[in-house]
Design a protein around this motif. Structure first.
Motif, PDB file in Angstrom:
ATOM      1  N   GLU A 238       0.843  -1.198   0.000  1.00  0.00           N
ATOM      2  CA  GLU A 238       0.000   0.000   0.000  1.00  0.00           C
ATOM      3  C   GLU A 238       0.880   1.251   0.000  1.00  0.00           C
ATOM      4  OE1 GLU A 238      -3.644   2.175   2.432  1.00  0.00           O
ATOM      5  OE2 GLU A 238      -2.954   0.201   3.084  1.00  0.00           O
ATOM      6  N   VAL A 239       0.484   2.213  -0.822  1.00  0.00           N
ATOM      7  CA  VAL A 239       1.134   3.524  -0.816  1.00  0.00           C
ATOM      8  C   VAL A 239       0.491   4.311   0.323  1.00  0.00           C
ATOM      9  CG1 VAL A 239       1.536   5.658  -2.102  1.00  0.00           C
ATOM     10  CG2 VAL A 239       1.508   3.450  -3.308  1.00  0.00           C
ATOM     11  N   ARG A 240       1.311   4.743   1.266  1.00  0.00           N
ATOM     12  CA  ARG A 240       0.777   5.444   2.435  1.00  0.00           C
ATOM     13  C   ARG A 240       0.038   6.709   2.007  1.00  0.00           C
ATOM     14  NH1 ARG A 240       5.660   6.882   5.820  1.00  0.00           N
ATOM     15  NH2 ARG A 240       6.062   7.725   3.786  1.00  0.00           N
ATOM     16  N   PRO A 241      -1.085   7.014   2.648  1.00  0.00           N
ATOM     17  CA  PRO A 241      -1.857   8.217   2.289  1.00  0.00           C
ATOM     18  C   PRO A 241      -1.025   9.498   2.299  1.00  0.00           C
ATOM     19  CG  PRO A 241      -3.136   6.839   3.757  1.00  0.00           C
ATOM     20  CD  PRO A 241      -1.761   6.230   3.675  1.00  0.00           C
ATOM     21  N   GLU A 242      -0.011   9.561   3.155  1.00  0.00           N
ATOM     22  CA  GLU A 242       0.841  10.754   3.203  1.00  0.00           C
ATOM     23  C   GLU A 242       1.593  10.956   1.888  1.00  0.00           C
ATOM     24  OE1 GLU A 242       1.875   8.077   5.868  1.00  0.00           O
ATOM     25  OE2 GLU A 242      -0.172   8.670   6.317  1.00  0.00           O
ATOM     26  N   GLU A 243       1.753   9.890   1.118  1.00  0.00           N
ATOM     27  CA  GLU A 243       2.441   9.978  -0.165  1.00  0.00           C
ATOM     28  C   GLU A 243       1.503  10.410  -1.293  1.00  0.00           C
ATOM     29  OE1 GLU A 243       5.314   6.775  -1.127  1.00  0.00           O
ATOM     30  OE2 GLU A 243       4.626   5.899   0.763  1.00  0.00           O
ATOM     31  N   HIS A 244       0.203  10.396  -1.053  1.00  0.00           N
ATOM     32  CA  HIS A 244      -0.763  10.809  -2.066  1.00  0.00           C
ATOM     33  C   HIS A 244      -0.760  12.322  -2.184  1.00  0.00           C
ATOM     34  CE1 HIS A 244      -3.496   7.055  -1.225  1.00  0.00           C
ATOM     35  NE2 HIS A 244      -2.228   6.740  -1.231  1.00  0.00           N
ATOM     36  N   ASP A 245      -1.037  12.813  -3.364  1.00  0.00           N
ATOM     37  CA  ASP A 245      -1.187  14.255  -3.528  1.00  0.00           C
ATOM     38  C   ASP A 245      -2.367  14.703  -2.672  1.00  0.00           C
ATOM     39  OD1 ASP A 245      -2.437  16.728  -4.742  1.00  0.00           O
ATOM     40  OD2 ASP A 245      -0.608  16.580  -5.954  1.00  0.00           O
ATOM     41  N   GLU A 246      -2.150  15.703  -1.860  1.00  0.00           N
ATOM     42  CA  GLU A 246      -3.177  16.172  -0.923  1.00  0.00           C
ATOM     43  C   GLU A 246      -4.471  16.568  -1.625  1.00  0.00           C
ATOM     44  OE1 GLU A 246      -3.491  19.922   2.002  1.00  0.00           O
ATOM     45  OE2 GLU A 246      -1.703  18.679   2.300  1.00  0.00           O
ATOM     46  N   THR A 247      -4.372  17.111  -2.811  1.00  0.00           N
ATOM     47  CA  THR A 247      -5.555  17.552  -3.564  1.00  0.00           C
ATOM     48  C   THR A 247      -6.477  16.381  -3.882  1.00  0.00           C
ATOM     49  OG1 THR A 247      -4.217  19.274  -4.572  1.00  0.00           O
ATOM     50  CG2 THR A 247      -6.321  18.782  -5.634  1.00  0.00           C
ATOM     51  N   PHE A 248      -5.879  15.199  -4.123  1.00  0.00           N
ATOM     52  CA  PHE A 248      -6.659  14.059  -4.594  1.00  0.00           C
ATOM     53  C   PHE A 248      -6.800  12.949  -3.562  1.00  0.00           C
ATOM     54  CE2 PHE A 248      -4.500  16.037  -8.217  1.00  0.00           C
ATOM     55  CZ  PHE A 248      -5.625  16.488  -8.894  1.00  0.00           C
ATOM     56  N   ARG A 249      -6.306  13.164  -2.380  1.00  0.00           N
ATOM     57  CA  ARG A 249      -6.373  12.154  -1.324  1.00  0.00           C
ATOM     58  C   ARG A 249      -7.828  11.877  -0.968  1.00  0.00           C
ATOM     59  NH1 ARG A 249      -2.792  14.132   3.243  1.00  0.00           N
ATOM     60  NH2 ARG A 249      -1.257  13.982   1.584  1.00  0.00           N
ATOM     61  N   SER A 250      -8.126  10.590  -0.732  1.00  0.00           N
ATOM     62  CA  SER A 250      -9.492  10.204  -0.376  1.00  0.00           C
ATOM     63  C   SER A 250      -9.462   9.040   0.596  1.00  0.00           C
ATOM     64  CB  SER A 250     -10.269   9.788  -1.634  1.00  0.00           C
ATOM     65  OG  SER A 250     -11.500   9.198  -1.276  1.00  0.00           O
ATOM     66  N   ASP A 251     -10.343   9.088   1.584  1.00  0.00           N
ATOM     67  CA  ASP A 251     -10.462   7.970   2.517  1.00  0.00           C
ATOM     68  C   ASP A 251     -11.088   6.748   1.855  1.00  0.00           C
ATOM     69  OD1 ASP A 251      -9.407   9.580   4.511  1.00  0.00           O
ATOM     70  OD2 ASP A 251     -11.369  10.137   5.312  1.00  0.00           O
ATOM     71  N   LYS A 252     -11.767   6.943   0.725  1.00  0.00           N
ATOM     72  CA  LYS A 252     -12.461   5.842   0.060  1.00  0.00           C
ATOM     73  C   LYS A 252     -11.566   5.073  -0.911  1.00  0.00           C
ATOM     74  CE  LYS A 252     -16.948   8.023   0.400  1.00  0.00           C
ATOM     75  NZ  LYS A 252     -18.107   8.536  -0.303  1.00  0.00           N
ATOM     76  N   LEU A 253     -10.441   5.667  -1.283  1.00  0.00           N
ATOM     77  CA  LEU A 253      -9.554   5.035  -2.264  1.00  0.00           C
ATOM     78  C   LEU A 253      -8.205   4.722  -1.639  1.00  0.00           C
ATOM     79  CD1 LEU A 253     -10.240   7.383  -5.286  1.00  0.00           C
ATOM     80  CD2 LEU A 253     -11.204   5.111  -4.908  1.00  0.00           C
ATOM     81  N   LYS A 254      -7.666   3.579  -2.015  1.00  0.00           N
ATOM     82  CA  LYS A 254      -6.322   3.207  -1.595  1.00  0.00           C
ATOM     83  C   LYS A 254      -5.509   2.942  -2.858  1.00  0.00           C
ATOM     84  CE  LYS A 254      -7.414   1.453   2.920  1.00  0.00           C
ATOM     85  NZ  LYS A 254      -7.102   0.471   3.926  1.00  0.00           N
ATOM     86  N   ILE A 255      -4.235   3.281  -2.781  1.00  0.00           N
ATOM     87  CA  ILE A 255      -3.333   3.047  -3.904  1.00  0.00           C
ATOM     88  C   ILE A 255      -2.309   2.007  -3.474  1.00  0.00           C
ATOM     89  CG2 ILE A 255      -1.653   4.080  -5.483  1.00  0.00           C
ATOM     90  CD1 ILE A 255      -3.128   6.758  -5.045  1.00  0.00           C
ATOM     91  N   PHE A 256      -2.069   1.065  -4.373  1.00  0.00           N
ATOM     92  CA  PHE A 256      -1.111  -0.020  -4.105  1.00  0.00           C
ATOM     93  C   PHE A 256      -0.064  -0.090  -5.203  1.00  0.00           C
ATOM     94  CE2 PHE A 256      -5.167  -1.055  -2.218  1.00  0.00           C
ATOM     95  CZ  PHE A 256      -4.822  -1.481  -0.958  1.00  0.00           C
TER      96      PHE A 256
END
Length: 146
Positions: free
Chosen positions: A123-141
């Protein structure tokens, strides 16, 4: 997701779906001024012929498995694309999966199918997601095929 990659500067993007959906993909590419070499192509997970696809150094799949019956066919198709790309480039493609959980059964089937096909999943940690597109409903792996 593929159109966003093209607009962000990817050298070449190939959007895939079943044959009936390809004309809509082509229309969306045109609507967004995504010109060749960007393209749309058929990839039917139930009959995953990848011989006509351009090998990829990066593979992105977004919100593709929403019912458990799609997990195994998706993973089988992904495995074929990843293997063809590795043969073409002499190295593994970077693979990213954006997933929205809809049921525990579907998630369990997806993770089981990925493990069975020798994919490592991180899993890509949420902190690594672009803040503009971060979502609690989506996870990136990040996926890596053995």
């Amino acid at each position: 997701m593929g159109i966003a990659c093209a607009l962000a500067g990817a050298e070449q993007v190939t959007l895939t779906d079943v044959a009936a959906a390809v004309p809509k993909l082509e229309a969306n590419l045109a609507l967004n001024a995504c010109e060749p070499p960007n393209a749309a192509a058929v990839l039917d997970w139930l009959r995953p012929d990848v011989s006509h696809l351009t090998p990829a150094q990066v593979i992105v799949a977004a919100d593709v498995v929403w019912v458990e019956q799609l997990a195994a066919p998706f993973v089988a198709a992904l495995q074929r694309v990843a293997e063809a790309s590795a043969r073409a480039f002499g190295q593994r493609a970077a693979i990213f999966l954006c997933h929205r959980s809809r049921s525990t059964r579907t998630d369990d089937e997806l993770w089981r199918a990925l493990r069975a096909a020798a994919f490592a999943v991180q899993e890509v940690r949420p902190e690594e997601h672009d803040e503009t597109f971060r979502s609690d409903k989506l996870k990136i792996f990040r996926l890596q095929h053995a």
